[in-house]
Write an enzyme that holds these catalytic residues in place. Structure first.
Site, short mmCIF file in Angstrom:
data_model
loop_
_atom_site.label_atom_id
_atom_site.label_comp_id
_atom_site.label_asym_id
_atom_site.label_seq_id
_atom_site.Cartn_x
_atom_site.Cartn_y
_atom_site.Cartn_z
N GLY A 50 18.37 62.56 40.61
CA GLY A 50 17.41 63.07 39.93
C GLY A 50 18.42 62.81 38.35
CB ALA A 51 18.72 64.72 35.50
CD GLU A 52 23.44 67.86 35.78
OE1 GLU A 52 24.98 68.06 36.12
OE2 GLU A 52 22.91 67.66 34.28
CE LYS A 87 23.38 67.76 44.00
NZ LYS A 87 22.38 69.27 44.22
CG ASP A 202 14.98 72.71 40.60
OD1 ASP A 202 13.36 72.96 40.37
OD2 ASP A 202 14.47 71.86 40.49
#
Length: 315
Positions: A50-52, A87, A202
């Site tokens: 993802g973006a992060e 992560k 989210d």
């Protein structure tokens, strides 16, 4: 930092397989964002980006050799054989190094604290294993199951195929028996989250995974038997925060409602209704103060729908 990284090299031999899901398999995967002591020591597969953050899967525990996993670790991790998730928040080259390091540390530590708090409170989230905020790393249990979105798609196709001659009434009855008990459970789990003043940030049907369940759902519409319901597991707390504001919790519900509308447009109305039914019933388990709070949240949800915006106007 070298001492902290050496633990990974000490436990496992050199081996790493990374597959970038966005590029053809013939292209060389990008290994530069992970610390080399980890990427060289563990067998990792990139499964999402993802973006992060990037999400990696591994069969290896970050600290405990496989030979020692049986027994003691199984009491804290529901299914060690399902593997583990790493992560990683990689460095953002467009930010100043000092600012990037500070933001990475703060966001990683905040997510880990919320995940661990919810785990200790009995909320259905992945089991927390370890965190390294300076490197932007969080290790957690891998939940081996489909997302809520995928599960509903599969059930809708199954119901339509099996009851194509029954018409909409027959299919509606089957959805009531099969899908409603799960969505009631989803609503109840979100209510537990909000009762602890945790806002997900989210909340979508992709961020709810289903673990093979041992829960008994509500009685089917015929009232003749009870159905086994998969256990909903809430994941991805990268945008989560602590908030007592009914507005923020209403926005959480609104984001989930929009997710249903976009992924299951035909039956989204009844799906949202079932989730909210479970949410109201499960919020605070009927405590008097909780009843007041949930009523405030539902009023705010109506206001958010009218406004059609996802962000709180407070602050």
């Amino acid at each position: 930092m070298a001492q902290r990284l050496s633990i990974y090299q000490a436990q496992f031999p050199r081996r790493c397989m990374l597959v970038d899901v966005r590029t053809p398999s013939s292209m060389s995967p990008d290994l530069s964002t992970l610390p080399s002591a980890i990427s060289d020591a563990l067998d990792l597969t990139l499964i999402s980006q993802g973006a992060e953050a990037k999400i990696y899967f591994s069969h290896d525990h970050p600290f405990i050799p496989s030979s020692l996993l049986a027994g003691t670790i199984s009491t804290t991790i529901s299914n060690p054989s399902a593997g583990y998730i790493l992560k990683h928040r990689p460095p953002k080259r467009y930010r100043h190094d000092a600012l990037d390091a500070q933001l990475t540390k703060h966001r990683t530590l905040s997510e880990a604290r919320i995940l661990y708090k919810l785990f200790l409170a009995g909320i259905s989230v992945p089991s927390f294993i370890a965190v390294d905020p300076r490197l932007g790393l969080i290790w957690m249990e891998n939940v081996d199951g489909p997302s809520l979105k995928e599960w509903i798609w599969a059930k809708e196709a199954e119901i339509e195929e099996q009851l194509c001659d029954e018409g909409e009434d027959g299919q509606s009855q089957k959805r009531l028996e099969i899908i409603k008990p799960l969505l009631l459970s989803v609503g109840s789990e979100i209510a537990k989250l909000h009762f602890l003043d945790t806002v997900h940030g989210d909340l979508t049907t992709s961020n709810l995974l289903l673990r093979d369940g041992s829960r008994l759902g509500a009685e089917g519409a015929a009232g003749s038997h009870q159905l086994m319901v998969p256990e909903p597991v809430v994941i991805d707390f990268g945008l989560s925060q602590q908030s007592t504001l009914p507005e923020d919790k209403a926005v959480d519900l609104y984001v989930l409602e929009r997710a249903f509308i976009s992924t299951h447009p035909i039956h989204s109305g009844e799906y949202v209704e079932w989730v909210l039914e479970g949410y109201v019933a499960g919020f605070g388990r009927g405590r008097k103060t909780a009843v007041f709070k949930v009523n405030e949240i539902m009023k705010k949800l109506d206001a958010v729908r009218l406004r059609g915006r996802k962000r709180s106007m407070v602050g």
